[in-house]
Motif scaffolding. Sequence first.
Motif, PDB file in Angstrom:
ATOM      1  N   ARG A 225      -0.946   7.125  -7.949  1.00  0.00           N
ATOM      2  CA  ARG A 225      -0.224   6.108  -8.613  1.00  0.00           C
ATOM      3  C   ARG A 225       1.513   6.312  -8.930  1.00  0.00           C
ATOM      4  O   ARG A 225       2.097   5.472  -9.433  1.00  0.00           O
ATOM      5  N   ASN A 226       1.937   7.644  -8.983  1.00  0.00           N
ATOM      6  CA  ASN A 226       3.130   7.845  -8.949  1.00  0.00           C
ATOM      7  C   ASN A 226       3.969   8.170  -7.631  1.00  0.00           C
ATOM      8  O   ASN A 226       4.882   8.427  -7.499  1.00  0.00           O
ATOM      9  N   ALA A 227       3.454   7.276  -6.636  1.00  0.00           N
ATOM     10  CA  ALA A 227       3.935   7.514  -5.100  1.00  0.00           C
ATOM     11  C   ALA A 227       5.114   7.064  -5.211  1.00  0.00           C
ATOM     12  O   ALA A 227       6.449   7.569  -4.595  1.00  0.00           O
ATOM     13  N   PHE A 228       5.873   6.070  -5.828  1.00  0.00           N
ATOM     14  CA  PHE A 228       7.077   5.421  -5.943  1.00  0.00           C
ATOM     15  C   PHE A 228       8.208   6.473  -6.667  1.00  0.00           C
ATOM     16  O   PHE A 228       9.047   6.720  -5.839  1.00  0.00           O
ATOM     17  N   ILE A 229       7.801   7.079  -7.672  1.00  0.00           N
ATOM     18  CA  ILE A 229       8.483   8.130  -8.160  1.00  0.00           C
ATOM     19  C   ILE A 229       8.809   9.252  -7.181  1.00  0.00           C
ATOM     20  O   ILE A 229      10.015   9.741  -6.857  1.00  0.00           O
ATOM     21  N   ILE A 230       7.723   9.696  -6.491  1.00  0.00           N
ATOM     22  CA  ILE A 230       7.729  10.740  -5.511  1.00  0.00           C
ATOM     23  C   ILE A 230       8.564  10.557  -4.391  1.00  0.00           C
ATOM     24  O   ILE A 230       9.636  11.236  -3.840  1.00  0.00           O
ATOM     25  N   GLN A 231       8.669   9.363  -3.898  1.00  0.00           N
ATOM     26  CA  GLN A 231       9.442   8.584  -2.879  1.00  0.00           C
ATOM     27  C   GLN A 231      11.128   8.890  -3.213  1.00  0.00           C
ATOM     28  O   GLN A 231      11.893   9.222  -2.502  1.00  0.00           O
ATOM     29  N   ILE A 232      11.314   8.079  -4.535  1.00  0.00           N
ATOM     30  CA  ILE A 232      12.707   8.299  -4.926  1.00  0.00           C
ATOM     31  C   ILE A 232      13.128   9.705  -5.078  1.00  0.00           C
ATOM     32  O   ILE A 232      14.605   9.777  -5.202  1.00  0.00           O
ATOM     33  N   ASP A 286       5.470   2.213   1.329  1.00  0.00           N
ATOM     34  CA  ASP A 286       6.943   2.691   1.231  1.00  0.00           C
ATOM     35  C   ASP A 286       7.442   1.553  -0.175  1.00  0.00           C
ATOM     36  O   ASP A 286       7.587   0.449   0.123  1.00  0.00           O
ATOM     37  N   ALA A 287       7.653   2.142  -1.239  1.00  0.00           N
ATOM     38  CA  ALA A 287       8.236   1.181  -2.447  1.00  0.00           C
ATOM     39  C   ALA A 287       9.784   0.750  -2.349  1.00  0.00           C
ATOM     40  O   ALA A 287      10.059  -0.288  -2.709  1.00  0.00           O
ATOM     41  N   LEU A 288      10.498   1.277  -0.953  1.00  0.00           N
ATOM     42  CA  LEU A 288      11.559   0.855  -0.880  1.00  0.00           C
ATOM     43  C   LEU A 288      12.035  -0.206   0.060  1.00  0.00           C
ATOM     44  O   LEU A 288      12.816  -0.960   0.473  1.00  0.00           O
ATOM     45  N   LEU A 289      10.577  -0.594   0.765  1.00  0.00           N
ATOM     46  CA  LEU A 289      10.825  -1.803   1.728  1.00  0.00           C
ATOM     47  C   LEU A 289      10.884  -3.174   0.828  1.00  0.00           C
ATOM     48  O   LEU A 289      10.145  -3.085   0.021  1.00  0.00           O
ATOM     49  N   GLU A 290      11.147  -4.126   1.495  1.00  0.00           N
ATOM     50  CA  GLU A 290      11.381  -5.432   1.162  1.00  0.00           C
ATOM     51  C   GLU A 290       9.891  -6.202   1.432  1.00  0.00           C
ATOM     52  O   GLU A 290       9.245  -5.494   2.354  1.00  0.00           O
ATOM     53  N   LYS A 299       4.401   2.027   7.779  1.00  0.00           N
ATOM     54  CA  LYS A 299       4.173   2.049   6.475  1.00  0.00           C
ATOM     55  C   LYS A 299       4.336   0.602   5.834  1.00  0.00           C
ATOM     56  O   LYS A 299       5.444  -0.173   6.500  1.00  0.00           O
ATOM     57  N   MET A 300       3.870   0.231   4.976  1.00  0.00           N
ATOM     58  CA  MET A 300       4.067  -1.310   4.157  1.00  0.00           C
ATOM     59  C   MET A 300       4.741  -1.156   2.831  1.00  0.00           C
ATOM     60  O   MET A 300       4.786  -0.162   2.318  1.00  0.00           O
ATOM     61  N   ALA A 301       5.134  -2.400   2.607  1.00  0.00           N
ATOM     62  CA  ALA A 301       5.759  -2.329   1.354  1.00  0.00           C
ATOM     63  C   ALA A 301       4.797  -2.563  -0.003  1.00  0.00           C
ATOM     64  O   ALA A 301       3.733  -3.113   0.562  1.00  0.00           O
ATOM     65  N   LEU A 302       4.906  -2.061  -1.020  1.00  0.00           N
ATOM     66  CA  LEU A 302       3.993  -2.302  -2.235  1.00  0.00           C
ATOM     67  C   LEU A 302       4.287  -3.874  -2.575  1.00  0.00           C
ATOM     68  O   LEU A 302       5.270  -4.469  -2.480  1.00  0.00           O
ATOM     69  N   PRO A 303       3.047  -4.462  -3.185  1.00  0.00           N
ATOM     70  CA  PRO A 303       3.100  -5.658  -3.458  1.00  0.00           C
ATOM     71  C   PRO A 303       4.502  -6.168  -4.421  1.00  0.00           C
ATOM     72  O   PRO A 303       4.631  -5.383  -5.386  1.00  0.00           O
ATOM     73  N   ASP A 304       4.798  -7.379  -4.257  1.00  0.00           N
ATOM     74  CA  ASP A 304       5.772  -7.902  -5.255  1.00  0.00           C
ATOM     75  C   ASP A 304       5.433  -7.976  -6.611  1.00  0.00           C
ATOM     76  O   ASP A 304       6.303  -7.548  -7.494  1.00  0.00           O
ATOM     77  N   GLU A 305       4.038  -8.129  -6.961  1.00  0.00           N
ATOM     78  CA  GLU A 305       3.692  -8.431  -8.385  1.00  0.00           C
ATOM     79  C   GLU A 305       3.590  -7.033  -8.958  1.00  0.00           C
ATOM     80  O   GLU A 305       3.461  -7.039 -10.279  1.00  0.00           O
ATOM     81  N   GLY A 306       3.806  -6.089  -8.295  1.00  0.00           N
ATOM     82  CA  GLY A 306       3.690  -4.627  -8.960  1.00  0.00           C
ATOM     83  C   GLY A 306       2.377  -4.064  -9.206  1.00  0.00           C
ATOM     84  O   GLY A 306       2.427  -3.027  -9.557  1.00  0.00           O
ATOM     85  N   THR A 307       1.356  -4.947  -8.752  1.00  0.00           N
ATOM     86  CA  THR A 307      -0.039  -4.082  -8.889  1.00  0.00           C
ATOM     87  C   THR A 307       0.008  -3.150  -7.478  1.00  0.00           C
ATOM     88  O   THR A 307       0.317  -3.406  -6.611  1.00  0.00           O
ATOM     89  N   LEU A 308      -0.647  -1.870  -7.870  1.00  0.00           N
ATOM     90  CA  LEU A 308      -0.709  -0.837  -6.770  1.00  0.00           C
ATOM     91  C   LEU A 308      -1.720  -1.062  -5.984  1.00  0.00           C
ATOM     92  O   LEU A 308      -2.940  -1.384  -6.401  1.00  0.00           O
ATOM     93  N   PRO A 309      -1.635  -1.108  -4.773  1.00  0.00           N
ATOM     94  CA  PRO A 309      -2.943  -0.986  -3.799  1.00  0.00           C
ATOM     95  C   PRO A 309      -3.886  -0.222  -4.077  1.00  0.00           C
ATOM     96  O   PRO A 309      -3.684   1.010  -4.480  1.00  0.00           O
ATOM     97  N   VAL A 310      -5.336  -0.447  -3.826  1.00  0.00           N
ATOM     98  CA  VAL A 310      -6.311   0.263  -4.165  1.00  0.00           C
ATOM     99  C   VAL A 310      -6.236   1.643  -2.991  1.00  0.00           C
ATOM    100  O   VAL A 310      -6.616   2.811  -3.572  1.00  0.00           O
TER     101      VAL A 310
END
Length: 378
Positions: A225-232, A286-290, A299-310
Amino acid sequence: MLIAMLCSQVQAQEKKNWLFRQVGNLAAFVDKMSVTGIDTNYINIPEKPWQVILRYNANDMLLRSSTKMDLQPLTEGEESAEMNWGTIISPRTSSSIGLWVGYRGYGLGYSLSLSEGHGRNFRFSATGSRYSISLRLRRFKTDELGIRLSGYDPEEGAFDWETEGYTDEPLSVHTTLVDGYYMLNGKRFSHAAAYDQSAIQLRSAGSIVVGASWFYTSLNYVSNRNAFIIQIMNGIGRTQIYEGSVGVGYAYNWVPVKDLLVNIIAIPQFTLYNRAKVYLYESNYDALLESEETSLDGKMALPDEGTLPVDLSITPTSTAEKHGNISLNFDARMSVTYQLGRCFINAYGQVNHYKHRFGSNHMKITDWNINGSIGIRL
């Protein structure tokens, strides 16, 4: 049979008496060490050797990290973008309360947090007429995070924004601090009078102080669930920092009126041992993608609504280790003590500042704690 029982009782009593004698000899040695070489016109050693202290403690840590990243283009021939990520981990100040019990400045303390999730603290200290050694352990978790983003995008140009938020899973922080001081003027200056009240400073005096410290911190946010933090953080999911420092400074005990003592210690320190170890991970998103973009490696972008993919997950890739150059840090303390006969009131604070560089990742750590206590000599 009766004779055997009597003999065993005599042996047990002899062992008990031997143990008591050894404890008494140790206490006598500590008593002697506490008065050896001191000037009684400046320092008084109380007759009551035990200190029992009820202590309130406030801890805080500020960790700043900045990372420079070159974002790879989505298609061939596209210009890459440059980003500078800045993260700030500054949890709510941890408040705890506990007891410290010591004999002539040698003691143990333990405190529990008054707020949920902010861990616990353990402290050991040993103070003589010319030296002081202390160990502080702190464990806590936090989900608070600040982010600053700046850089250059080929389409939008320069940008700079910052925000505050929470991680999806708490970050775990472990900190160990060992510091030691040697006072050149232990004859007239008492570190114990200011920090564990096993002595009483009668007149103002100062001393040149040689200080050494060992600092370790582990920051762990490894979680799917912290994949975004790890990426940045350029793929860094866990960081361990080890720093050993030595320095020379000055300490002063000021006695403006009877029973009141104000202490200040300032020691610039050179970090001679400076090592960092990081554990690297990659994610299937990839949280940095549009939105709806896909990178060259799928790799795909995370959903816009902020819910994390299963199916969001991270995978360990490697570890890396680096020994840094010699750097300048700072150790500072201040204490105020008021004597009330066998009782005393004390407040003191300490701040340590460290910095480290690992490739394109720069880290600055400020660790501080404030203590308020009331104690009695027994």
